[in-house]
Design a protein around this motif. Sequence first.
Motif, short mmCIF file in Angstrom:
data_model
loop_
_atom_site.label_atom_id
_atom_site.label_comp_id
_atom_site.label_asym_id
_atom_site.label_seq_id
_atom_site.Cartn_x
_atom_site.Cartn_y
_atom_site.Cartn_z
N THR A 28 0.70 -1.13 -0.27
CA THR A 28 -0.35 -0.20 -0.11
C THR A 28 1.11 1.57 0.30
O THR A 28 0.39 2.07 0.17
CB THR A 28 -1.00 -0.43 1.36
OG1 THR A 28 -0.23 -0.17 2.48
CG2 THR A 28 -1.88 -1.29 1.56
N ASP A 51 -3.96 6.89 -1.80
CA ASP A 51 -4.89 7.73 -1.27
C ASP A 51 -5.24 6.87 -0.24
O ASP A 51 -6.59 6.22 -0.27
CB ASP A 51 -5.65 8.73 -1.75
CG ASP A 51 -6.39 9.83 -0.63
OD1 ASP A 51 -5.80 9.35 0.46
OD2 ASP A 51 -7.73 9.68 -1.27
N ARG A 53 -7.88 5.32 2.01
CA ARG A 53 -8.66 5.72 3.37
C ARG A 53 -9.50 5.45 2.51
O ARG A 53 -9.82 4.91 1.10
CB ARG A 53 -8.69 6.71 3.48
CG ARG A 53 -8.77 7.79 1.85
CD ARG A 53 -8.79 9.45 2.56
NE ARG A 53 -9.01 10.46 1.66
CZ ARG A 53 -10.25 10.74 0.63
NH1 ARG A 53 -11.31 9.94 0.97
NH2 ARG A 53 -9.99 11.36 -0.26
N VAL A 54 -10.41 4.29 3.13
CA VAL A 54 -11.52 4.14 2.74
C VAL A 54 -12.47 5.41 1.41
O VAL A 54 -12.51 6.58 2.19
CB VAL A 54 -13.19 3.40 3.64
CG1 VAL A 54 -13.98 3.16 2.62
CG2 VAL A 54 -12.35 2.63 3.82
N GLY A 56 -10.58 6.32 -0.64
CA GLY A 56 -10.47 7.22 -1.26
C GLY A 56 -9.08 6.32 -3.25
O GLY A 56 -9.44 5.40 -3.60
N TYR A 76 -10.45 2.88 -2.88
CA TYR A 76 -9.91 1.71 -1.29
C TYR A 76 -11.79 1.41 -1.22
O TYR A 76 -12.40 2.12 -0.98
CB TYR A 76 -9.38 1.91 -1.14
CG TYR A 76 -7.47 2.52 -1.56
CD1 TYR A 76 -7.10 0.51 -1.09
CD2 TYR A 76 -7.04 3.12 -1.44
CE1 TYR A 76 -6.00 0.62 -2.30
CE2 TYR A 76 -6.25 3.12 -2.05
CZ TYR A 76 -5.51 1.97 -2.02
OH TYR A 76 -3.96 1.99 -2.72
N ILE A 79 -10.38 -1.59 3.79
CA ILE A 79 -9.13 -1.59 4.60
C ILE A 79 -8.87 -1.72 6.61
O ILE A 79 -9.45 -1.58 6.76
CB ILE A 79 -8.04 0.18 4.40
CG1 ILE A 79 -8.54 0.73 2.78
CG2 ILE A 79 -6.78 0.09 4.63
CD1 ILE A 79 -7.94 2.18 2.57
#
Length: 151
Positions: A28, A51, A53-54, A56, A76, A79
């Motif tokens: 990641t 990026d 993050r959920v 992102g 994403y 995560i």
Amino acid sequence: MVAPIERQTLTIRRVLKAPPELVFDVWTQPEHMLRWFSPAESYTNPFIEVDLRVGGAYRIAFLSPEGVQSIVGGRYLEIARPDKLVFSWKWEDHDRFGDHETTVSLEFNACDEGTELVMNHEGLPVGPMLEEHNWGWQGTLRRLEKALAAT
């Protein structure tokens, strides 16, 4: 009437000699991904943007030995470091790869040898696209193993 496209899930399992936290981080973090995230040594990555993050976005550019650039990207969806990572997968070159959005889910399971990585790439059209992705992922995961050994 156009027949629906038959889709399949590509599943690959690998045992990696590194703990799940390290495998997750190497998967990641762009500075690590630049060392291994391509199907063969002869490919390069002009850029990798993450990026993490959920919701992102990420984008990964691949440059083939023939000078052909392809870019894949997505968002994403889940995560859960160091256990799970889920993201959408869509090629920007619709003429070459079609307009198919698929989903990749990764499980990083601790085991005696380090980490059992279970990858499911869902929704791939059966045929050449499925075969190309199998070739690409197999090579990419071989390169990941080498990168982890060097870390």
